[in-house]
Design an enzyme around this catalytic site. Structure first.
Site, PDB file in Angstrom:
ATOM      1  N   GLU A  67       0.469  -1.218   0.065  1.00 50.71           N
ATOM      2  CA  GLU A  67       0.151  -0.071   0.151  1.00 50.71           C
ATOM      3  C   GLU A  67       1.019   1.152   0.306  1.00 50.71           C
ATOM      4  O   GLU A  67       1.778   0.946   1.045  1.00 50.71           O
ATOM      5  CB  GLU A  67      -0.777   0.090   1.215  1.00 50.71           C
ATOM      6  CG  GLU A  67      -2.020  -0.772   1.321  1.00 50.71           C
ATOM      7  CD  GLU A  67      -2.458  -1.315   2.990  1.00 50.71           C
ATOM      8  OE1 GLU A  67      -1.800  -0.269   4.108  1.00 50.71           O
ATOM      9  OE2 GLU A  67      -2.980  -2.621   3.362  1.00 50.71           O
ATOM     10  N   LYS A  93       2.273   4.781   1.289  1.00 51.49           N
ATOM     11  CA  LYS A  93       2.865   5.153   3.030  1.00 51.49           C
ATOM     12  C   LYS A  93       2.415   6.251   2.435  1.00 51.49           C
ATOM     13  O   LYS A  93       3.225   7.335   2.016  1.00 51.49           O
ATOM     14  CB  LYS A  93       3.556   4.767   3.137  1.00 51.49           C
ATOM     15  CG  LYS A  93       3.976   5.170   4.626  1.00 51.49           C
ATOM     16  CD  LYS A  93       5.384   4.651   5.135  1.00 51.49           C
ATOM     17  CE  LYS A  93       5.156   4.814   6.744  1.00 51.49           C
ATOM     18  NZ  LYS A  93       5.079   6.275   6.751  1.00 51.49           N
ATOM     19  N   ASP A  98       1.565  10.145   4.121  1.00 53.41           N
ATOM     20  CA  ASP A  98       2.556  10.929   5.296  1.00 53.41           C
ATOM     21  C   ASP A  98       1.492  11.826   6.337  1.00 53.41           C
ATOM     22  O   ASP A  98       1.262  13.247   5.520  1.00 53.41           O
ATOM     23  CB  ASP A  98       3.210  11.958   5.100  1.00 53.41           C
ATOM     24  CG  ASP A  98       4.495  12.112   6.082  1.00 53.41           C
ATOM     25  OD1 ASP A  98       4.522  11.165   6.845  1.00 53.41           O
ATOM     26  OD2 ASP A  98       5.536  12.850   5.173  1.00 53.41           O
ATOM     27  N   TYR A 108      -6.695   1.510   6.434  1.00 58.99           N
ATOM     28  CA  TYR A 108      -5.940   0.422   6.005  1.00 58.99           C
ATOM     29  C   TYR A 108      -5.502  -0.732   7.586  1.00 58.99           C
ATOM     30  O   TYR A 108      -4.678  -1.954   7.472  1.00 58.99           O
ATOM     31  CB  TYR A 108      -4.949   0.929   5.723  1.00 58.99           C
ATOM     32  CG  TYR A 108      -3.924   1.172   6.730  1.00 58.99           C
ATOM     33  CD1 TYR A 108      -3.446   0.875   8.009  1.00 58.99           C
ATOM     34  CD2 TYR A 108      -3.732   2.831   6.479  1.00 58.99           C
ATOM     35  CE1 TYR A 108      -2.586   2.124   8.626  1.00 58.99           C
ATOM     36  CE2 TYR A 108      -3.448   4.012   7.104  1.00 58.99           C
ATOM     37  CZ  TYR A 108      -2.760   3.453   8.356  1.00 58.99           C
ATOM     38  OH  TYR A 108      -1.726   4.529   9.349  1.00 58.99           O
ATOM     39  N   LYS A 151      10.849   2.669   2.063  1.00 60.91           N
ATOM     40  CA  LYS A 151      11.042   4.195   1.823  1.00 60.91           C
ATOM     41  C   LYS A 151      11.757   4.490   0.547  1.00 60.91           C
ATOM     42  O   LYS A 151      11.845   4.263  -0.063  1.00 60.91           O
ATOM     43  CB  LYS A 151      11.547   5.119   3.596  1.00 60.91           C
ATOM     44  CG  LYS A 151      10.919   4.609   4.469  1.00 60.91           C
ATOM     45  CD  LYS A 151       9.776   5.715   4.604  1.00 60.91           C
ATOM     46  CE  LYS A 151      10.308   7.205   5.192  1.00 60.91           C
ATOM     47  NZ  LYS A 151      10.025   7.270   7.009  1.00 60.91           N
ATOM     48  N   CYS A 208      12.977  49.520   3.968  1.00 63.13           N
ATOM     49  CA  CYS A 208      13.071  48.313   2.619  1.00 63.13           C
ATOM     50  C   CYS A 208      14.134  48.570   0.999  1.00 63.13           C
ATOM     51  O   CYS A 208      14.027  49.461   1.263  1.00 63.13           O
ATOM     52  CB  CYS A 208      11.457  48.863   2.135  1.00 63.13           C
ATOM     53  SG  CYS A 208      10.992  48.052   0.454  1.00 63.13           S
ATOM     54  N   CYS A 254      12.200  51.015  -1.995  1.00 55.41           N
ATOM     55  CA  CYS A 254      11.468  52.252  -1.376  1.00 55.41           C
ATOM     56  C   CYS A 254      12.798  53.185  -1.192  1.00 55.41           C
ATOM     57  O   CYS A 254      12.403  54.148  -0.641  1.00 55.41           O
ATOM     58  CB  CYS A 254      10.197  52.142  -1.550  1.00 55.41           C
ATOM     59  SG  CYS A 254       9.658  52.155   0.316  1.00 55.41           S
ATOM     60  N   CYS A 266       7.235  46.881   5.387  1.00 53.27           N
ATOM     61  CA  CYS A 266       7.346  48.429   4.592  1.00 53.27           C
ATOM     62  C   CYS A 266       5.633  48.822   4.308  1.00 53.27           C
ATOM     63  O   CYS A 266       5.217  48.240   4.199  1.00 53.27           O
ATOM     64  CB  CYS A 266       7.909  48.589   3.084  1.00 53.27           C
ATOM     65  SG  CYS A 266       7.681  49.863   2.106  1.00 53.27           S
ATOM     66  N   CYS A 301       5.223  51.794  -1.881  1.00 56.68           N
ATOM     67  CA  CYS A 301       6.357  51.318  -2.296  1.00 56.68           C
ATOM     68  C   CYS A 301       6.069  50.798  -3.917  1.00 56.68           C
ATOM     69  O   CYS A 301       5.261  49.746  -4.038  1.00 56.68           O
ATOM     70  CB  CYS A 301       6.820  50.456  -1.648  1.00 56.68           C
ATOM     71  SG  CYS A 301       8.182  49.594  -1.338  1.00 56.68           S
TER      72      CYS A 301
HETATM   73  S1  IVH Z   1       0.039  -0.098   8.951  1.00 58.92           S
HETATM   74  C1  IVH Z   1       1.083  -1.473  12.446  1.00 58.92           C
HETATM   75  N1  IVH Z   1       0.130   0.738   6.636  1.00 58.92           N
HETATM   76  O1  IVH Z   1       3.152   5.369   8.772  1.00 58.92           O
HETATM   77  C2  IVH Z   1       1.062  -1.088  10.830  1.00 58.92           C
HETATM   78  N2  IVH Z   1       0.723   2.287   8.234  1.00 58.92           N
HETATM   79  O2  IVH Z   1       5.411   5.114   9.801  1.00 58.92           O
HETATM   80  C3  IVH Z   1       0.277  -0.171  11.716  1.00 58.92           C
HETATM   81  N3  IVH Z   1       1.540   4.183   7.726  1.00 58.92           N
HETATM   82  O3  IVH Z   1       1.823   4.553  12.304  1.00 58.92           O
HETATM   83  C4  IVH Z   1       1.045   0.461  10.084  1.00 58.92           C
HETATM   84  N4  IVH Z   1       0.458   4.571   6.297  1.00 58.92           N
HETATM   85  O4  IVH Z   1       0.602   6.363  10.070  1.00 58.92           O
HETATM   86  C5  IVH Z   1      -0.354   1.182   7.887  1.00 58.92           C
HETATM   87  N5  IVH Z   1      -0.599   1.800   4.344  1.00 58.92           N
HETATM   88  C6  IVH Z   1      -0.022   2.441   5.363  1.00 58.92           C
HETATM   89  C7  IVH Z   1       0.144   3.510   6.455  1.00 58.92           C
HETATM   90  C8  IVH Z   1       1.314   3.042   7.241  1.00 58.92           C
HETATM   91  C9  IVH Z   1       0.590   5.488   6.691  1.00 58.92           C
HETATM   92  C10 IVH Z   1       1.726   5.799   8.925  1.00 58.92           C
HETATM   93  C11 IVH Z   1       0.663   4.293  10.397  1.00 58.92           C
HETATM   94  C12 IVH Z   1       1.824   3.987  10.987  1.00 58.92           C
HETATM   95  C13 IVH Z   1       3.269   4.919  10.782  1.00 58.92           C
HETATM   96  C14 IVH Z   1       4.360   3.797  10.873  1.00 58.92           C
END
Ligand code: IVH
Length: 671
Positions: free
Chosen positions: A116, A118, A120, A230, A318, A412, A415, A430, A435
């Site tokens: 999946e 990931k 942020d 998820y 990552k 400034c 001006c 300013c 200006c």
């Molecule tokens: S599973 C024990 N799935 O990443 C595993 N986490 O670095 C539970 N995160 O705390 C997390 N996308 O906030 C999972 N598709 C995804 C995710 C995901 C983002 C975040 C989540 C977790 C952090 C860990």
């Protein structure tokens, strides 16, 4: 009468079912099946019935997403099953090593993985009891998080009630997921914040976290948060054996699930998923910092267990960081439309994930100090999803002693006028209204895509127009002649003609765009829309009093004051009259504010009420247009006193605020 109520109750439930269904189609599937107008009709009908019969309001009603009063603090929530974090890997080698260990622990078996994206954002846990959303919490330290239920409710994708599976819902279901903000929404929010003189969020993750952890849910409601689910916590009354099954089931129950997940048999397929995702990364509406690889089979997960607060059955693979190191050649100061001075680092050009970066914002003087960035320093720069590159930090270890500290200039740079830092603000300004840098920026803002949208009026052209004295204010744009334009550098007959046509076309812009284009401080696009809808014409807006403005729910004291100041200026009034005379006076359909019996009234409760709970009392007030505050201030209209009142009573007496008994309160509500 009772029969009547039964009928209403049935209709209310029908409406809720219907609205829930359409919320799901609209917010989760992105595929509405009715028009906005039809949806509004359903929603209004429900609101009206609930107003008339507040006793029918339930927390899972679609009308209850917004409107909860601010809290004083977040209550702790214990996670029955800890919310673990993930181990990371950065290379194929590291991933293969993890895969080998998994296979060894499974006695040589090759597990199926689910990959999946990931995201942020920040992780949350959502508890559903008998299909109804009851408690939502942040991850916190993994064991104890914060109760952000009321804030989570404002996220339109979050189901307040589950869609039944074969007519049934699980007894208990704890779903985990990520609350995030899309890149575009993040940029927009930051633009609005900068316009209001508020510090921008560093990245979408911080923006999402800051928005969810608001004590006042109405602030969260105004932030475009989204959700993907998820994972699971506790479950009762439902059996799930694999991640594939889980993701499919979550979607059927009404949860938003990221559709980009994939079943992968072995590391090669994982690498392929990773490569594809990395390639699409820039096109995704949200920021993804890698992919999460999970063992599909839950019984295998159990065998694998966990170490040091991270499961052995999942890993975050990552993406390479969008950061690079380079040198600061200089720090220059830019003057914005409102006169705000922004320090900008001029960098030795460096490539950050495929884009050459040679400038990065340092936001304001405090930021320069906090990050201790000096001219000549080596620094880390980051490009977070197309957001303006920024300097993350300096690397003091690489200093030679020749670095110079940055000082905000006293005058400034455009001006030569004096620079001031108003108390309580982070920005230096300013204050000279003529200006040239400010004029240029306000013309650019006026012409920009989201404002008057005048194509062809680019940066260089604005510079020339202002420097040659052809344009001193917005209205001058509409007096430019073909001859004047054609005589400018890099302009010919043809482009002059095109620009005149664009200017002519812009006269038909909407009122909201026009208000935004004027560049009133703190008035961003959204506020402009609110104002256009409320007042219908610039004239009406210009004549609005401070009191009328702050009455509007989305307009705070600072915005209201700024609008009043703007229109109080003789100069601005003349500008608007000139624009009107030139044929620019857009109108829209104004909607007067809805008047309810308690509109504009604020209540505070203290002590125990005998006949109703605090929550019920709050709903009664809100359904009549009033507000409930948690503490007594001069802005409070009534303090309602129950048994054993607290210190709020004394405070109310001190301030001379009318005090109501429970009976008087009921009378005020109309029995
Ligand atoms: S599973 C024990 N799935 O990443 C595993 N986490 O670095 C539970 N995160 O705390 C997390 N996308 O906030 C999972 N598709 C995804 C995710 C995901 C983002 C975040 C989540 C977790 C952090 C860990």
């Amino acid at each position: 009468m009772a029969e009547d109520l039964e009928r209403v109750k049935k209709r209310v439930e029908e409406l809720r079912e219907e609205i829930r269904k359409h919320d799901y189609y609209y917010y989760v599937l992105n595929q509405p099946i009715i028009s906005d107008a039809e949806y509004d009709r359903l929603f209004r009908e429900l609101q009206e019935l609930e107003e008339k019969y507040p006793e029918l309001i339930t927390p899972d009603s679609p009308t209850q997403r917004v409107g909860a009063p601010p809290a004083e603090e977040f209550a702790p929530v214990h996670h029955a099953i800890p919310m673990l974090s993930l181990q990371n890997c950065f290379t194929q080698e590291e991933f293969l090593e993890w895969d080998r260990r998994v296979r060894r622990l499974l006695g040589g078996e090759r597990p199926v993985y689910v990959c999946e994206p990931k995201l942020d954002g920040l992780s949350v846990e959502l508890m559903y009891e008998d299909g109804v959303f009851t408690v939502g919490s942040t991850r916190g330290d993994g064991y104890v998080g914060e109760d952000v239920t009321r804030n989570l409710r404002t996220i339109r994708q979050l189901p307040l009630k589950l869609l039944p599976l074969d007519g049934r819902v699980p007894r208990l279901l704890e779903v985990r997921g990520e609350v995030y903000m899309e890149k575009e929404a993040f940029r927009r929010l930051n633009r609005e914040r900068e316009e209001r003189g508020e510090p921008p969020f560093a990245n979408p993750r911080n923006a999402a976290a800051g928005s969810l952890r608001q004590l006042d849910p109405s602030i969260t409601a105004g932030r475009p948060l989204k959700l993907f689910c998820y994972a699971l916590g506790r479950v009762e009354g439902l059996e799930i054996k694999t991640q594939e099954e889980l993701l499919t089931l979550l979607a059927r129950l009404g949860f938003p699930v990221n559709p980009l997940w994939r079943r992968c048999e072995g590391p090669e397929e994982v690498f392929e998923f990773y490569r594809e995702l990395l390639e699409r990364r820039g096109d995704l509406p949200y920021e993804a910092d890698g992919c999460v690889v999970k063992v599909n089979d839950f019984s295998q997960r159990e065998l694998l267990g966990e170490v040091s607060r991270a499961p052995r059955w999942a890993i975050a693979f990552k993406f390479p960081a969008e950061e690079a190191t380079t040198r600061v050649l200089d720090i220059v100061v830019q003057v914005g439309r409102t006169g705000a001075l922004t320090p900008v680092a001029i960098l030795e050009p460096v490539e950050v994930s495929g884009v050459t970066v040679s400038r990065a914002t340092l936001h304001n003087e405090d930021e320069v100090k906090r990050k201790d960035v000096r001219i000549g320093d080596w620094v880390v720069v980051r490009r977070a999803g197309e957001v303006i590159p920024e300097v993350v930090k300096s690397i003091p270890e690489r200093r030679t002693g020749k670095e110079r500290e940055f000082r905000m200039p006293a005058r400034c740079p455009a001006c030569g006028g004096p620079v001031v830092r108003p108390p309580g603000e982070v920005a230096h300004r300013c204050e000279n209204l003529s200006c040239p840098a400010r004029i240029k920026e306000s013309i650019r803002h006026f012409a920009s895509r989201r404002a008057a949208d005048i194509e062809g009026l680019g940066e260089k052209l604005v510079d020339q127009l202002v420097e040659k004295g052809l344009v001193r204010r917005i209205s001058d744009l509409y007096r430019l002649t073909k001859e004047e334009l054609a005589a400018l550098e890099r302009m010919g007959e043809k482009s002059a003609q095109n620009l005149l046509e664009q200017l002519e076309r812009s006269k038909g812009m909407s009122l909201a765009r026009f208000i935004y284009a004027l560049g009133i401080r703190y008035v961003g696009e959204h506020t402009a829309e609110v104002l256009a809808e409320r007042f219908g014409s610039l004239e009406e807006l210009a004549n609005a009093s401070y009191e009328e403005l702050v009455e509007i729910p989305e307009i705070g004291p600072r915005i209201a004051q700024s609008i009043v100041d703007f229109f109080a200026s003789e100069d601005n009034r003349r500008l608007i009259a000139e624009l009107a005379a030139l044929g620019i006076a857009p109108r829209s359909e104004a909607k007067p504010p809805e008047e309810k019996p308690l509109s504009g009234k604020t209540f505070v409760f203290t002590g125990r009420l005998s006949g109703l709970s605090r929550e019920e009392a709050r709903r009664l007030v809100e359904s009549r247009g009033g507000r409930v505050a948690s503490s007594v201030s001069r802005k409070v209209d009534y303090v309602v006193v129950g048994e054993e009142p607290g210190s709020k009573l004394a405070r109310a007496r001190e301030l001379g605020i009318p005090i109501l008994s429970e009976r008087e309160f009921r009378e005020l509500l109309g029995g």
